[in-house]
Design a protein around this motif. Sequence first.
Motif, PDB file in Angstrom:
ATOM      1  N   PRO A  24      13.809 -18.026  -4.844  1.00 23.82           N
ATOM      2  CA  PRO A  24      13.672 -16.625  -5.256  1.00 23.82           C
ATOM      3  C   PRO A  24      12.223 -16.280  -5.619  1.00 23.82           C
ATOM      4  O   PRO A  24      11.486 -17.136  -6.102  1.00 23.82           O
ATOM      5  CB  PRO A  24      14.570 -16.515  -6.488  1.00 23.82           C
ATOM      6  N   GLN A  25      11.820 -15.038  -5.358  1.00 29.59           N
ATOM      7  CA  GLN A  25      10.494 -14.584  -5.772  1.00 29.59           C
ATOM      8  C   GLN A  25      10.429 -13.068  -5.767  1.00 29.59           C
ATOM      9  O   GLN A  25      10.331 -12.440  -4.720  1.00 29.59           O
ATOM     10  CB  GLN A  25       9.403 -15.140  -4.852  1.00 29.59           C
ATOM     11  N   LEU A  78      17.211  -8.043  -8.320  1.00 31.68           N
ATOM     12  CA  LEU A  78      16.125  -8.064  -9.295  1.00 31.68           C
ATOM     13  C   LEU A  78      16.450  -7.136 -10.459  1.00 31.68           C
ATOM     14  O   LEU A  78      16.981  -6.044 -10.246  1.00 31.68           O
ATOM     15  CB  LEU A  78      14.810  -7.618  -8.655  1.00 31.68           C
ATOM     16  N   THR A  79      16.140  -7.569 -11.665  1.00 29.83           N
ATOM     17  CA  THR A  79      16.219  -6.665 -12.804  1.00 29.83           C
ATOM     18  C   THR A  79      14.795  -6.271 -13.170  1.00 29.83           C
ATOM     19  O   THR A  79      13.852  -7.044 -12.976  1.00 29.83           O
ATOM     20  CB  THR A  79      16.912  -7.295 -14.029  1.00 29.83           C
ATOM     21  N   THR A 146       8.046  -5.572 -15.448  1.00 32.63           N
ATOM     22  CA  THR A 146       8.322  -6.909 -14.928  1.00 32.63           C
ATOM     23  C   THR A 146       9.634  -6.926 -14.157  1.00 32.63           C
ATOM     24  O   THR A 146      10.647  -6.417 -14.639  1.00 32.63           O
ATOM     25  CB  THR A 146       8.414  -7.929 -16.086  1.00 32.63           C
ATOM     26  N   ALA A 147       9.615  -7.536 -12.978  1.00 36.04           N
ATOM     27  CA  ALA A 147      10.833  -7.769 -12.203  1.00 36.04           C
ATOM     28  C   ALA A 147      11.203  -9.231 -12.343  1.00 36.04           C
ATOM     29  O   ALA A 147      10.342 -10.114 -12.281  1.00 36.04           O
ATOM     30  CB  ALA A 147      10.614  -7.428 -10.734  1.00 36.04           C
ATOM     31  N   THR A 148      12.491  -9.490 -12.523  1.00 41.05           N
ATOM     32  CA  THR A 148      13.011 -10.846 -12.677  1.00 41.05           C
ATOM     33  C   THR A 148      14.103 -11.094 -11.654  1.00 41.05           C
ATOM     34  O   THR A 148      14.991 -10.258 -11.477  1.00 41.05           O
ATOM     35  CB  THR A 148      13.601 -11.036 -14.097  1.00 41.05           C
ATOM     36  N   SER A 149      14.041 -12.237 -11.005  1.00 43.89           N
ATOM     37  CA  SER A 149      15.081 -12.633 -10.063  1.00 43.89           C
ATOM     38  C   SER A 149      16.360 -12.970 -10.824  1.00 43.89           C
ATOM     39  O   SER A 149      16.315 -13.683 -11.824  1.00 43.89           O
ATOM     40  CB  SER A 149      14.635 -13.862  -9.264  1.00 43.89           C
ATOM     41  N   MET A 150      17.481 -12.489 -10.350  1.00 48.37           N
ATOM     42  CA  MET A 150      18.760 -12.858 -10.952  1.00 48.37           C
ATOM     43  C   MET A 150      19.218 -14.230 -10.455  1.00 48.37           C
ATOM     44  O   MET A 150      20.066 -14.847 -11.071  1.00 48.37           O
ATOM     45  CB  MET A 150      19.824 -11.801 -10.649  1.00 48.37           C
ATOM     46  N   SER A 151      18.652 -14.704  -9.348  1.00 46.13           N
ATOM     47  CA  SER A 151      18.989 -16.036  -8.838  1.00 46.13           C
ATOM     48  C   SER A 151      18.324 -17.124  -9.664  1.00 46.13           C
ATOM     49  O   SER A 151      18.842 -18.222  -9.785  1.00 46.13           O
ATOM     50  CB  SER A 151      18.554 -16.182  -7.378  1.00 46.13           C
ATOM     51  N   THR A 153      16.069 -16.780 -13.276  1.00 44.86           N
ATOM     52  CA  THR A 153      15.387 -15.906 -14.235  1.00 44.86           C
ATOM     53  C   THR A 153      14.012 -16.428 -14.638  1.00 44.86           C
ATOM     54  O   THR A 153      13.281 -15.746 -15.334  1.00 44.86           O
ATOM     55  CB  THR A 153      16.253 -15.698 -15.490  1.00 44.86           C
ATOM     56  N   LEU A 154      13.635 -17.602 -14.148  1.00 44.11           N
ATOM     57  CA  LEU A 154      12.277 -18.106 -14.381  1.00 44.11           C
ATOM     58  C   LEU A 154      11.288 -17.484 -13.405  1.00 44.11           C
ATOM     59  O   LEU A 154      10.083 -17.538 -13.616  1.00 44.11           O
ATOM     60  CB  LEU A 154      12.237 -19.634 -14.242  1.00 44.11           C
ATOM     61  N   LYS A 155      11.795 -16.874 -12.331  1.00 44.37           N
ATOM     62  CA  LYS A 155      10.929 -16.255 -11.322  1.00 44.37           C
ATOM     63  C   LYS A 155      10.753 -14.777 -11.662  1.00 44.37           C
ATOM     64  O   LYS A 155      11.708 -14.001 -11.643  1.00 44.37           O
ATOM     65  CB  LYS A 155      11.533 -16.399  -9.925  1.00 44.37           C
ATOM     66  N   LYS A 156       9.486 -14.403 -11.975  1.00 48.04           N
ATOM     67  CA  LYS A 156       9.170 -13.042 -12.393  1.00 48.04           C
ATOM     68  C   LYS A 156       7.844 -12.607 -11.788  1.00 48.04           C
ATOM     69  O   LYS A 156       7.041 -13.431 -11.361  1.00 48.04           O
ATOM     70  CB  LYS A 156       9.054 -12.961 -13.923  1.00 48.04           C
TER      71      LYS A 156
END
Length: 161
Positions: A24-25, A78-79, A146-151, A153-156
């Motif tokens: 994810p990214q 993405l959130t 900031t966008a965060t991957s839901m797959s 959550t460390l990927k932002k």
Amino acid sequence: MKTLSTALIIVALLISSTGGAQVPQPDMMIRLSGEAYMGNNIYNLDGAGQMKSLTVLPKAAAIYFLIAQNDGNATDNLTVKGTGSVTGWAVKYYDAATGGLDITSAVVAGSWSTGLLARGAYKVLRVVVTPGITAAANSAYPVLITATSMSSTLKKDAVKA
């Protein structure tokens, strides 16, 4: 032994048919009206290299356009979380470049979602920052989105307006 080797073959086939492990990214980009987006393929949490600013008079809106893009190798959700309003500064978020729904409360809470995005797909957002009459002259109010991957959550990724 025969069952074990069959299971390993099935797992290997599943991995190769999906193109490997999901990576994810999220990728946030920002622009001003009439400009190209900046921040493509720049990933960080502080908006470095992906920041725009505008100087406006009190009660005049500074408008920024954002892209929340899925740069991962699989479909992702993405959130988006962004800085909210404070005394002297109003911040509003919308889910479109023009018009659109007011999604401010969800973005400030970090719960606004792009919905499922295929690889390379994106959602356009708009942030409107308005200094009030009580904002000090020559002051700035940094707005971090900031966008965060839901797959994962460390990927932002973040931009700053």
